[in-house]
Design a protein around this motif. Structure first.
Motif, PDB file in Angstrom:
ATOM      1  N   MET A   1      -5.207  -2.927  -7.266  1.00  0.00           N
ATOM      2  CA  MET A   1      -4.284  -1.839  -7.606  1.00  0.00           C
ATOM      3  C   MET A   1      -3.342  -1.565  -6.440  1.00  0.00           C
ATOM      4  SD  MET A   1      -4.483  -0.608 -10.625  1.00  0.00           S
ATOM      5  CE  MET A   1      -3.736   0.995 -10.448  1.00  0.00           C
ATOM      6  N   ALA A   2      -2.126  -1.359  -6.799  1.00  0.00           N
ATOM      7  CA  ALA A   2      -1.128  -1.174  -5.748  1.00  0.00           C
ATOM      8  C   ALA A   2      -1.239   0.195  -5.093  1.00  0.00           C
ATOM      9  CB  ALA A   2       0.264  -1.353  -6.336  1.00  0.00           C
ATOM     10  N   THR A   3      -1.876   1.140  -5.798  1.00  0.00           N
ATOM     11  CA  THR A   3      -1.926   2.485  -5.233  1.00  0.00           C
ATOM     12  C   THR A   3      -2.859   2.561  -4.031  1.00  0.00           C
ATOM     13  OG1 THR A   3      -3.453   2.925  -7.008  1.00  0.00           O
ATOM     14  CG2 THR A   3      -1.242   3.841  -7.233  1.00  0.00           C
ATOM     15  N   ALA A   4      -3.876   1.695  -4.029  1.00  0.00           N
ATOM     16  CA  ALA A   4      -4.778   1.702  -2.886  1.00  0.00           C
ATOM     17  C   ALA A   4      -4.073   1.092  -1.687  1.00  0.00           C
ATOM     18  CB  ALA A   4      -6.038   0.899  -3.216  1.00  0.00           C
ATOM     19  N   LEU A   5      -4.282   1.678  -0.550  1.00  0.00           N
ATOM     20  CA  LEU A   5      -3.619   1.169   0.648  1.00  0.00           C
ATOM     21  C   LEU A   5      -4.268  -0.153   1.050  1.00  0.00           C
ATOM     22  CD1 LEU A   5      -2.886   4.125   3.040  1.00  0.00           C
ATOM     23  CD2 LEU A   5      -1.283   2.504   2.059  1.00  0.00           C
ATOM     24  N   GLN A   6      -3.465  -1.183   1.044  1.00  0.00           N
ATOM     25  CA  GLN A   6      -4.023  -2.480   1.376  1.00  0.00           C
ATOM     26  C   GLN A   6      -3.766  -2.775   2.836  1.00  0.00           C
ATOM     27  OE1 GLN A   6      -1.840  -3.907  -1.757  1.00  0.00           O
ATOM     28  NE2 GLN A   6      -3.536  -4.742  -2.906  1.00  0.00           N
ATOM     29  N   THR A   7      -4.799  -3.107   3.554  1.00  0.00           N
ATOM     30  CA  THR A   7      -4.594  -3.498   4.939  1.00  0.00           C
ATOM     31  C   THR A   7      -4.338  -4.995   4.943  1.00  0.00           C
ATOM     32  OG1 THR A   7      -6.978  -3.628   5.054  1.00  0.00           O
ATOM     33  CG2 THR A   7      -5.953  -1.710   6.057  1.00  0.00           C
ATOM     34  N   SER A   8      -3.307  -5.382   5.643  1.00  0.00           N
ATOM     35  CA  SER A   8      -2.980  -6.796   5.603  1.00  0.00           C
ATOM     36  C   SER A   8      -3.972  -7.553   6.478  1.00  0.00           C
ATOM     37  CB  SER A   8      -1.544  -7.015   6.061  1.00  0.00           C
ATOM     38  OG  SER A   8      -1.466  -6.674   7.420  1.00  0.00           O
ATOM     39  N   THR A   9      -4.203  -8.789   6.106  1.00  0.00           N
ATOM     40  CA  THR A   9      -5.217  -9.571   6.802  1.00  0.00           C
ATOM     41  C   THR A   9      -4.677 -10.164   8.101  1.00  0.00           C
ATOM     42  OG1 THR A   9      -4.533 -11.319   5.311  1.00  0.00           O
ATOM     43  CG2 THR A   9      -6.592 -10.201   4.799  1.00  0.00           C
ATOM     44  N   VAL A  10      -3.358 -10.127   8.232  1.00  0.00           N
ATOM     45  CA  VAL A  10      -2.772 -10.719   9.429  1.00  0.00           C
ATOM     46  C   VAL A  10      -2.796  -9.697  10.557  1.00  0.00           C
ATOM     47  CG1 VAL A  10      -0.638 -11.612  10.390  1.00  0.00           C
ATOM     48  CG2 VAL A  10      -1.319 -12.232   8.086  1.00  0.00           C
ATOM     49  N   ASP A  11      -3.268 -10.115  11.707  1.00  0.00           N
ATOM     50  CA  ASP A  11      -3.254  -9.206  12.852  1.00  0.00           C
ATOM     51  C   ASP A  11      -2.295  -9.754  13.907  1.00  0.00           C
ATOM     52  OD1 ASP A  11      -3.674  -7.328  14.687  1.00  0.00           O
ATOM     53  OD2 ASP A  11      -5.845  -7.575  14.832  1.00  0.00           O
ATOM     54  N   LEU A  12      -1.099  -9.228  13.877  1.00  0.00           N
ATOM     55  CA  LEU A  12      -0.104  -9.703  14.835  1.00  0.00           C
ATOM     56  C   LEU A  12      -0.472  -9.323  16.255  1.00  0.00           C
ATOM     57  CD1 LEU A  12       3.398  -9.062  13.215  1.00  0.00           C
ATOM     58  CD2 LEU A  12       2.231 -11.225  13.515  1.00  0.00           C
ATOM     59  N   ALA A  13      -1.169  -8.174  16.376  1.00  0.00           N
ATOM     60  CA  ALA A  13      -1.521  -7.698  17.709  1.00  0.00           C
ATOM     61  C   ALA A  13      -2.500  -8.651  18.388  1.00  0.00           C
ATOM     62  CB  ALA A  13      -2.105  -6.300  17.623  1.00  0.00           C
ATOM     63  N   ALA A  14      -3.394  -9.249  17.588  1.00  0.00           N
ATOM     64  CA  ALA A  14      -4.355 -10.174  18.177  1.00  0.00           C
ATOM     65  C   ALA A  14      -3.700 -11.511  18.501  1.00  0.00           C
ATOM     66  CB  ALA A  14      -5.521 -10.394  17.204  1.00  0.00           C
ATOM     67  N   ARG A  15      -2.759 -11.892  17.649  1.00  0.00           N
ATOM     68  CA  ARG A  15      -2.098 -13.186  17.855  1.00  0.00           C
ATOM     69  C   ARG A  15      -1.107 -13.101  19.031  1.00  0.00           C
ATOM     70  NH1 ARG A  15       0.568 -16.707  18.892  1.00  0.00           N
ATOM     71  NH2 ARG A  15       1.449 -18.471  17.763  1.00  0.00           N
ATOM     72  N   PHE A  16      -0.455 -11.956  19.147  1.00  0.00           N
ATOM     73  CA  PHE A  16       0.540 -11.788  20.222  1.00  0.00           C
ATOM     74  C   PHE A  16       0.186 -10.592  21.093  1.00  0.00           C
ATOM     75  CE2 PHE A  16       3.009 -13.848  16.840  1.00  0.00           C
ATOM     76  CZ  PHE A  16       3.514 -14.928  17.544  1.00  0.00           C
ATOM     77  N   PRO A  17      -0.864 -10.703  21.887  1.00  0.00           N
ATOM     78  CA  PRO A  17      -1.177  -9.563  22.754  1.00  0.00           C
ATOM     79  C   PRO A  17      -0.022  -9.304  23.724  1.00  0.00           C
ATOM     80  CG  PRO A  17      -2.467 -11.499  23.343  1.00  0.00           C
ATOM     81  CD  PRO A  17      -1.730 -11.850  22.119  1.00  0.00           C
ATOM     82  N   ASN A  18       0.213  -8.058  23.979  1.00  0.00           N
ATOM     83  CA  ASN A  18       1.304  -7.588  24.845  1.00  0.00           C
ATOM     84  C   ASN A  18       2.686  -7.780  24.243  1.00  0.00           C
ATOM     85  OD1 ASN A  18      -0.650  -7.011  26.750  1.00  0.00           O
ATOM     86  ND2 ASN A  18      -0.463  -9.047  27.664  1.00  0.00           N
ATOM     87  N   LYS A  19       2.769  -8.447  23.113  1.00  0.00           N
ATOM     88  CA  LYS A  19       4.075  -8.628  22.496  1.00  0.00           C
ATOM     89  C   LYS A  19       4.188  -7.813  21.216  1.00  0.00           C
ATOM     90  CE  LYS A  19       4.644 -13.255  24.344  1.00  0.00           C
ATOM     91  NZ  LYS A  19       4.576 -14.687  24.032  1.00  0.00           N
ATOM     92  N   ALA A  20       3.059  -7.569  20.589  1.00  0.00           N
ATOM     93  CA  ALA A  20       3.056  -6.763  19.370  1.00  0.00           C
ATOM     94  C   ALA A  20       1.840  -5.859  19.403  1.00  0.00           C
ATOM     95  CB  ALA A  20       3.014  -7.652  18.133  1.00  0.00           C
ATOM     96  N   ALA A  21       1.989  -4.674  18.835  1.00  0.00           N
ATOM     97  CA  ALA A  21       0.869  -3.739  18.782  1.00  0.00           C
ATOM     98  C   ALA A  21       0.841  -3.102  17.404  1.00  0.00           C
ATOM     99  CB  ALA A  21       1.040  -2.667  19.856  1.00  0.00           C
ATOM    100  N   ALA A  22      -0.367  -2.743  16.967  1.00  0.00           N
ATOM    101  CA  ALA A  22      -0.464  -2.095  15.665  1.00  0.00           C
ATOM    102  C   ALA A  22       0.213  -0.735  15.723  1.00  0.00           C
ATOM    103  CB  ALA A  22      -1.926  -1.943  15.274  1.00  0.00           C
ATOM    104  N   ASP A  23       0.838  -0.363  14.617  1.00  0.00           N
ATOM    105  CA  ASP A  23       1.500   0.936  14.534  1.00  0.00           C
ATOM    106  C   ASP A  23       0.434   1.983  14.260  1.00  0.00           C
ATOM    107  OD1 ASP A  23       3.146   3.054  14.157  1.00  0.00           O
ATOM    108  OD2 ASP A  23       4.494   2.044  12.755  1.00  0.00           O
ATOM    109  N   THR A  24       0.190   2.849  15.244  1.00  0.00           N
ATOM    110  CA  THR A  24      -0.953   3.757  15.128  1.00  0.00           C
ATOM    111  C   THR A  24      -0.555   5.160  14.693  1.00  0.00           C
ATOM    112  OG1 THR A  24      -0.718   4.131  17.491  1.00  0.00           O
ATOM    113  CG2 THR A  24      -2.411   2.566  16.795  1.00  0.00           C
ATOM    114  N   ARG A  25       0.718   5.410  14.453  1.00  0.00           N
ATOM    115  CA  ARG A  25       1.112   6.747  14.010  1.00  0.00           C
ATOM    116  C   ARG A  25       0.421   7.053  12.683  1.00  0.00           C
ATOM    117  NH1 ARG A  25       7.439   5.648  14.294  1.00  0.00           N
ATOM    118  NH2 ARG A  25       6.647   3.604  13.685  1.00  0.00           N
ATOM    119  N   PRO A  26      -0.034   8.283  12.472  1.00  0.00           N
ATOM    120  CA  PRO A  26      -0.784   8.577  11.236  1.00  0.00           C
ATOM    121  C   PRO A  26       0.080   8.325  10.004  1.00  0.00           C
ATOM    122  CG  PRO A  26      -0.256  10.592  12.440  1.00  0.00           C
ATOM    123  CD  PRO A  26       0.079   9.456  13.352  1.00  0.00           C
ATOM    124  N   GLY A  27      -0.485   7.580   9.076  1.00  0.00           N
ATOM    125  CA  GLY A  27       0.226   7.286   7.838  1.00  0.00           C
ATOM    126  C   GLY A  27       1.089   6.052   7.922  1.00  0.00           C
TER     127      GLY A  27
END
Lengths: 581, 210
Positions: A1-27
């Motif tokens: 269902m599209a209404t459920a928040l889907q977390t993507s399986t790709v982790d850019l932060a792990a693949r590119f440390p120091n170059k990308a970080a997860a967006d941690t702002r609430p929501g």
């Protein structure tokens, strides 16, 4: 269902440390990529992770944090949830962000739009001109500190419109008594008009070399539009011609730029629904659908069961009438003035009767609400829908196909012309029937199901040649599939309430962001909303299908004849209300 | 037009030639010809244009009023139906089209946007009503007006044409040649209405801040 928040399986932060970080702002979701590493990360997103379709590029002005943010939404054409990544820049002019046009060519127009409305310079963009406003316009209108001439207050409802206050005209508050604003000490008499030299310079133009035996010919530049009977509204294209052959082409738009984004940020969430009607004015039901889906994603509220079915029925009816009109208009542009479109409009009127019966308006329905719809379908209207879906429209579609499909002139005008191959289509972020006619079975109803489309049995219409003929035939396929969905939806529709929420003037939307998208008849219609918990959206962005599909137009018509370009515009099924917003 | 409407009363025409002879004024004849074949400019701006097309189709059929011949070129059109939101970027093109239309010419503002800016009035790229630039004959309310409303507006225009007199209409006025010419606005930092140049300069000079 599209209404459920889907977390993507790709982790850019792990693949590119120091170059990308997860967006941690609430929501918020997705990743924030360093500006310097954007090209590297984006290339990996496309090549390593397989997100080959960059659908939406937009910007947000976080004036309090002194940041400008560019938001990218990438998807896989094989389906599944998307990947959001962002890049932030200091809000000090010149704001510069690397352009992704070499990775996804579909970023072209959207980056130009961000430049126009936000003043973000995309370094490396080969043709960074204003796109919606004209060259020489003062300021970048979507910046939060830019005020329009009729500015009253930051957000609606305005106090002057409130019942106890008396109404004052906006004109009386502006010194020019009009919707105007000029820089200080501006002198119109000594003003030198900026010529559109940049536009013409962006066209390839040169004199053909005088080769032995060839006549020396000059290329000519022709402007089609904005008043042209076959540009489907007020689109203008500047074309370089060698005889009758197109060698360069640039669309010029903005002639119907009605500032949806700016007005949408002043409106409350509910007030935006009637504005979405006026985006793609053939399909107000689909536009409503996209917007309410996005707001529901933010609000995390369920939709009443019966309302889900009503929504699907209305959206699919809308698709049927859109494709019928498409066929009529295409015939108009091919030269069979009126007759086929009169047939198409006859069926459209019957569908509009249904819209009028449920919503009160023929075209601007304003029918969907957060959590459901505004009125139930009366029994007699349901009977009308049944008659139309089960008997009349299938018969009329067959009839149209019988009349048209094997017509010699039609086949000669459409077959093998303006071929768009699958690779190019994906590169240019083309969506909708045009993409599917190129052989990519990408339909959001199946690839990333929203609402209740996962419950229905239907095929994704796909054709493989990518020429105009396939683009034309795929519309008939889609009408048939829509009728299949409609048949099932009518059969399965339960009784019950039509809205899960109480009717309210204001809705509470928690802080956060959401990108909602639906398969509108023209392609992917997306809405990007940022909420800061207040009654008005902080950012309201429409990702229109027509606008992005037009990116591919230059590639498609190079080498073709100018007369066929008219048919191509009809075939792309652009609608200016959505294109220019 | 039938005999009763065209002929003036009080002239005794022998009964046996009543279907062959009519006595009338030049004005009536002229207006009858003009009102019965209003050719609209084939020109759509926004949402309203779709209802305009719908009004041409089988169910509503504007051809009943002699208005089905949509001309894509302004040089053959009598009436400009401003069907939709007028944006600042589009306005010079509209004015140019209007100036190219031969007289007599009429302007009908269809829908809320063309009449006043409508729901988009506050937008920075929207002209708050085409009547700031062109002389509008009929306003049709609605967003968008239904085809029925459009036809009602067209009938109003016909009534207006019926009341014209060759003696007073502007286009036969020898002293005021080009009386309906509208100067082209310029797209500068904002839309420059060249008729208001002095006013714009004065107000811009007194503007506060940088």
């Amino acid at each position: 269902m599209a209404t459920a928040l889907q977390t993507s399986t790709v982790d850019l932060a792990a693949r590119f440390p120091n170059k990308a970080a997860a967006d941690t702002r609430p929501g918020f979701t997705g990743f924030i990529v360093n500006k310097e590493n954007l090209i590297e990360v984006a290339t990996a997103v496309r090549d390593e992770f397989g997100y080959d379709l960059l659908t939406a590029v937009t910007a947000v002005d976080y004036i309090a944090e002194n940041k400008m943010e560019v938001v990218y939404h990438a998807y896989k054409t094989t389906g599944g949830p998307g990947l959001t990544f962002k890049v932030q820049a200091e809000r000090v002019d010149p704001i510069e962000v690397p352009s992704l046009i070499n990775i996804w060519a579909g970023a072209d127009f959207q980056e130009r739009e961000a430049w126009d409305l936000y003043g973000i310079k995309f370094t490396g963009h080969p043709d960074l001109r204003r796109i919606l406003m004209w060259e020489g316009y003062e300021g970048h209108p979507l910046r939060k500190d830019w005020k329009e001439p009729f500015f009253e207050e930051e957000v609606k409802p305005f106090k002057s419109r409130w019942p106890e206050g008396k109404h004052t005209f906006a004109e009386q508050k502006n010194p020019y008594r009009d919707n105007l604003n000029f820089p200080k000490d501006f002198d119109p008499e000594n003003f030198v008009v900026e010529k559109e030299e940049d536009l013409y310079a962006s066209l390839e133009r040169h004199t053909t070399k005088d080769i032995e035996g060839n006549m020396k010919t000059d290329h000519i530049v022709v402007n089609m539009g904005p008043h042209h009977p076959s540009t489907h509204g007020v689109l203008r294209v500047a074309v370089t011609l060698d005889g009758e052959t197109i060698i360069g082409l640039k669309p010029v738009m903005g002639y119907l730029h009605r500032n949806h984004d700016k007005i949408g940020e002043r409106n409350t969430y509910l007030q935006n629904i009637p504005y979405t009607d006026r985006l793609d004015y053939f399909n107000s039901m689909s536009n409503n659908f996209g917007y309410v889906t996005t707001v529901e994603k933010l609000m995390k509220i369920p939709v009443a069961e019966r309302a889900e079915y009503i929504r699907v029925i209305m959206a699919e009816l809308s698709r049927v009438q859109n494709h019928l009109i498409f066929i009529g208009m295409l015939m108009n542009d091919l030269g069979t003035m009126y007759t086929p479109s009169l047939y198409a409009f006859e069926e459209r009127e019957l569908i509009l009767d249904i819209f009028e019966a449920v919503s009160g308006a023929r075209m601007m329905c304003n029918y969907y609400r957060f959590g459901g719809v505004v009125r139930d379908i009366p029994d007699d209207v349901l009977q009308k829908i049944k008659d139309l879906v089960l008997e009349r429209i299938p018969a009329k579609t067959d009839e149209m196909e019988r009349f048209l499909n094997e017509n010699e002139i039609l086949v000669a005008r459409l077959k093998g012309i303006h071929v768009l191959n699958a690779e190019d289509a994906i590169k240019f972020s083309v969506t909708g029937p045009v993409l599917r006619a190129s052989g990519v079975p990408y339909d959001i109803r199946r690839a990333d199901p929203y609402s209740i489309y996962d419950r229905f049995d239907f095929d994704v219409a796909v054709r493989h040649n990518g020429d105009m003929m396939d683009n034309y035939l795929i519309r008939f396929d889609e009408i048939r599939q829509s009728l299949r969905i409609l048949e099932q939806a009518i059969k399965q529709m339960p009784q019950g309430p039509i809205n899960s929420q109480k009717p309210a003037y204001q809705v509470r939307v928690p802080a956060g962001e959401a990108y909602g998208r639906i398969e509108s008849p023209k392609g992917e219609l997306g809405f990007y909303l940022v909420s800061n918990g207040k009654p008005n959206p902080y950012r309201y962005h429409v990702r229109p299908a027509s606008f992005v599909n037009l990116t591919a137009v230059e590639t498609m018509c190079k080498g073709a004849k100018i007369a066929d370009f008219v048919a191509l515009l009809a075939m792309l099924d652009i609608v200016m209300g959505e294109l220019d917003r | 037009m039938d005999y009763e409407k065209l002929s003036l009363p009080n002239y005794n025409i022998p009964e046996d030639i009543q279907n062959a002879v009519a006595i009338t004024t030049l004005d009536r004849l002229y207006n009858w010809g003009r009102r019965s074949s209003v050719w609209p400019l084939m020109f759509g701006l926004a949402c309203c244009a779709i209802e305009m097309i719908a009004a041409q189709t089988a169910r509503y059929d504007m051809a009943r009023f002699g208005m089905e011949v949509m001309r894509p070129t302004p040089r053959q059109a009598d009436m400009m139906l401003v069907s939709g939101t007028v944006t600042k970027k589009m306005l010079p093109a509209i004015i140019r089209l209007y100036n190219q239309m031969p007289e007599p010419k009429y302007v009908v503002a269809m829908g809320a946007c063309a009449s006043s800016g409508g729901p988009f009035k506050e937008g920075y790229n929207v002209v708050a009503g085409i009547d700031k630039f062109l002389p509008v004959d009929v306003y049709i309310p609605g967003c968008p007006p239904t085809p029925q409303a459009l036809i009602a507006g067209m009938i109003k225009l016909q009534e207006k044409i019926d009341k014209e007199s060759i003696k007073t209409v502007t286009w036969y006025n020898k002293e005021k040649v080009d009386g309906n010419y509208v100067p082209m606005p310029i797209l500068g930092p904002d839309l420059i209405d060249v008729r208001r140049n002095a006013e714009i300069r004065d107000i811009a000079a007194t503007k506060e801040g940088a």
